[in-house]
Write an enzyme that holds these catalytic residues in place. Structure first.
Site, PDB file in Angstrom:
ATOM      1  N   HIS A   1       3.285  -4.974   1.101  1.00  0.00           N
ATOM      2  CA  HIS A   1       2.113  -5.690   0.605  1.00  0.00           C
ATOM      3  C   HIS A   1       0.847  -5.228   1.329  1.00  0.00           C
ATOM      4  CE1 HIS A   1      -0.075  -9.210  -0.967  1.00  0.00           C
ATOM      5  NE2 HIS A   1      -0.672  -9.214   0.209  1.00  0.00           N
ATOM      6  N   GLU A   2       0.897  -5.180   2.660  1.00  0.00           N
ATOM      7  CA  GLU A   2      -0.286  -4.798   3.434  1.00  0.00           C
ATOM      8  C   GLU A   2      -0.631  -3.325   3.246  1.00  0.00           C
ATOM      9  OE1 GLU A   2      -2.185  -7.040   4.483  1.00  0.00           O
ATOM     10  OE2 GLU A   2      -0.723  -8.652   4.290  1.00  0.00           O
TER      11      GLU A   2
ATOM     12  N   HIS B   1      -2.625  -3.024   0.131  1.00  0.00           N
ATOM     13  CA  HIS B   1      -4.046  -3.288   0.353  1.00  0.00           C
ATOM     14  C   HIS B   1      -4.736  -2.054   0.932  1.00  0.00           C
ATOM     15  CE1 HIS B   1      -4.233  -7.541  -0.553  1.00  0.00           C
ATOM     16  NE2 HIS B   1      -3.247  -7.821   0.290  1.00  0.00           N
TER      17      HIS B   1
END
Length: 165
Positions: free
Chosen positions: A117-118, A121
């Site tokens: 997820h990170e 980003h």
């Protein structure tokens, strides 16, 4: 005399005509204001030569005086004789995202999901031409509820974002 950042919660009797004749709005400080506020709150704290208040001020856009004072105090609690730039950046994270939750143990699969997820980003930020640079990516949970985050650091103070940004 009264002060609040939440006038909507004040008793209506306080707000009747003649009670308070003036409203003074104190806006959030700009870059220069944050630098000066950091200097004021750090005057009694020993800082080493690595400290650059402009970098800290750039990373704290939107912070008010009490936030900045908390950051200085948090950095001073690191227990070293002199506060370093890295102490200040860690303090920024503590004030913004909360303390690290070392007791929150994520399983291997959860860590992997948060990491993907990170990184997602970070990849989107890297692919955007107008995006601010990524300063840090972490999957360490914080007390404000984040299981991880991707932190950007602006290169200059801005008040508006273009569509591309």
């Amino acid at each position: 005399l009264a002060a609040t950042n939440r006038p909507e919660v004040l008793d209506k009797a306080l707000l009747r005509p003649g009670r308070f004749d003036r409203r003074v709005i104190v806006e959030r400080p700009d870059l220069k204001g944050r630098i000066e506020t950091l200097k004021v709150h750090s005057k009694d704290v020993k800082m080493d030569e690595s400290v650059d208040f402009e970098e800290i001020a750039l990373a704290t856009s939107g912070a008010v005086g009490s936030d900045l004072a908390n950051m200085i105090n948090e950095a001073a609690l690191a227990g070293r004789e002199y506060v370093s730039q890295s102490d200040l950046f860690e303090a920024v994270e503590v004030v913004i995202a909360g303390k690290e939750k070392k007791d929150r143990i994520l399983g291997k699969e959860e860590k992997q999901i948060v990491a993907y997820h990170e990184v997602g980003h970070a990849l989107v930020m890297a692919l955007q031409k107008e995006s601010e640079p990524v300063q840090k990516i972490t999957i360490v949970p914080r007390t404000m509820g984040a299981l991880g985050y991707t932190m950007q650091r602006p290169e200059e103070e801005k008040y508006l974002n273009k569509k591309d940004e």
